[in-house]
Enzyme design. Sequence first.
Site, PDB file in Angstrom:
ATOM      1  N   ASN A   8      46.671   0.472 -61.857  1.00  0.00           N
ATOM      2  CA  ASN A   8      45.860  -0.056 -62.961  1.00  0.00           C
ATOM      3  C   ASN A   8      46.224   0.693 -64.238  1.00  0.00           C
ATOM      4  OD1 ASN A   8      43.871  -0.911 -64.726  1.00  0.00           O
ATOM      5  ND2 ASN A   8      42.226   0.266 -63.746  1.00  0.00           N
ATOM      6  N   LYS A  10      45.144   0.212 -67.182  1.00  0.00           N
ATOM      7  CA  LYS A  10      44.065   0.241 -68.193  1.00  0.00           C
ATOM      8  C   LYS A  10      44.645  -0.184 -69.560  1.00  0.00           C
ATOM      9  CE  LYS A  10      42.036   3.845 -65.458  1.00  0.00           C
ATOM     10  NZ  LYS A  10      40.945   4.778 -65.279  1.00  0.00           N
ATOM     11  N   HIS A  94      35.312  -2.906 -62.174  1.00  0.00           N
ATOM     12  CA  HIS A  94      35.814  -1.542 -62.346  1.00  0.00           C
ATOM     13  C   HIS A  94      34.740  -0.717 -63.057  1.00  0.00           C
ATOM     14  CE1 HIS A  94      38.153   1.837 -63.860  1.00  0.00           C
ATOM     15  NE2 HIS A  94      39.023   1.566 -62.902  1.00  0.00           N
ATOM     16  N   GLU A  96      34.774   1.263 -65.427  1.00  0.00           N
ATOM     17  CA  GLU A  96      34.803   1.233 -66.896  1.00  0.00           C
ATOM     18  C   GLU A  96      34.195  -0.065 -67.427  1.00  0.00           C
ATOM     19  OE1 GLU A  96      38.962   2.214 -67.100  1.00  0.00           O
ATOM     20  OE2 GLU A  96      38.428   4.150 -66.224  1.00  0.00           O
ATOM     21  N   GLU A 165      35.588   3.521 -55.432  1.00  0.00           N
ATOM     22  CA  GLU A 165      36.035   4.460 -56.461  1.00  0.00           C
ATOM     23  C   GLU A 165      34.845   5.269 -56.960  1.00  0.00           C
ATOM     24  OE1 GLU A 165      39.777   3.097 -58.623  1.00  0.00           O
ATOM     25  OE2 GLU A 165      38.173   1.867 -59.420  1.00  0.00           O
ATOM     26  N   GLY A 171      39.853   9.272 -63.260  1.00  0.00           N
ATOM     27  CA  GLY A 171      40.406   9.839 -64.485  1.00  0.00           C
ATOM     28  C   GLY A 171      39.977  11.272 -64.752  1.00  0.00           C
ATOM     29  N   SER A 209      41.761   9.467 -58.981  1.00  0.00           N
ATOM     30  CA  SER A 209      42.725  10.558 -59.127  1.00  0.00           C
ATOM     31  C   SER A 209      43.740  10.644 -57.981  1.00  0.00           C
ATOM     32  CB  SER A 209      41.988  11.893 -59.312  1.00  0.00           C
ATOM     33  OG  SER A 209      41.191  11.843 -60.489  1.00  0.00           O
TER      34      SER A 209
HETATM   35  C1  PEP Z   1      41.152   3.675 -61.774  1.00  0.00           C
HETATM   36  O1  PEP Z   1      41.327   3.395 -62.935  1.00  0.00           O
HETATM   37  O2  PEP Z   1      40.723   2.805 -60.983  1.00  0.00           O
HETATM   38  C2  PEP Z   1      41.450   5.021 -61.303  1.00  0.00           C
HETATM   39  C3  PEP Z   1      41.202   5.317 -60.048  1.00  0.00           C
HETATM   40  O3  PEP Z   1      41.933   5.903 -62.234  1.00  0.00           O
HETATM   41  P1  PEP Z   1      42.615   7.342 -61.925  1.00  0.00           P
HETATM   42  O4  PEP Z   1      43.578   7.116 -60.784  1.00  0.00           O
HETATM   43  O5  PEP Z   1      43.282   7.711 -63.191  1.00  0.00           O
HETATM   44  O6  PEP Z   1      41.516   8.249 -61.516  1.00  0.00           O
END
Ligand code: PEP
Length: 252
Positions: A8, A10, A94, A96, A165, A171, A209
């Site tokens: 992803n 973003k 998601h 965000e 998640e 992030g 992450s």
């Molecule tokens: C995500 O955006 O779904 C995500 C898991 O980001 P990151 O891997 O940067 O933590």
Amino acid sequence: MKKFVVGNWKMNGTTTGVQEYAQGLIQILPAASCEIGIAVPSLYLPQLSARLGATSVAVVAQDVSQFKGPGAYTGEISAQMLKDAGCTHVLIGHSERRHVFAEDDLVLVGKIACAVDAGLVPIICIGEELHIRQQGRYLEELARQLAVIERTRDLLPATVWVAYEPVWAIGTGLVASTAQISEAHAFLADKLRELLPKSKTARLLYGGSVKGSNAAEILALPGVDGVLVGSASLTVSELGAIIAGTKVALPA
Ligand code: PEP
């Protein structure tokens, strides 16, 4: 069944960057033993699908309108448009989108319905915030977030993709421990078995992450069918290291 690695991006990327990335990805595909999906910003989806259309890589949208359209919804991108741009999958809910854009269950149900109606496979993201984890209410919260799946279960395809998640791991560089991931995935698998009709199977991604150095360990966990990767998916080299981690998870 093969693991699914979904990147992803973003709100990152450029036209040149997408071009170079697609080229690099094509080079590492022959060695990959997993399914791969890449979610770039909507603007770059037609470009990505033109480059990767002849490969097995799934072109994934990061979001979709809750309105079917076409119509007077300035700034929105419909599921039908995403399909037209070559997408096969779409991320829905998601963290965000939930937290920065205040998307609630009603919005998410609309998005799932529009996606499925257009023939897109939704990847439904759920996860608890840090304070809820610290208060020990995380399983309750995950169960609550499954309501969108309960409300759309008759519409969903035979394979229902859900990404766990934990918001505190997205992030932040903080990865959930293998025990935390296993507990959440086992809980969700049980709940989803109860929720979904017998003809449908849930498959669970972990996100938060994930990077080359921890992917193999996470992907080897029972109940982890793949990973959803944010920042580490921005370069082919790091994504390649994660993809390599799926090999370690394969049975001998
Ligand atoms: C995500 O955006 O779904 C995500 C898991 O980001 P990151 O891997 O940067 O933590």
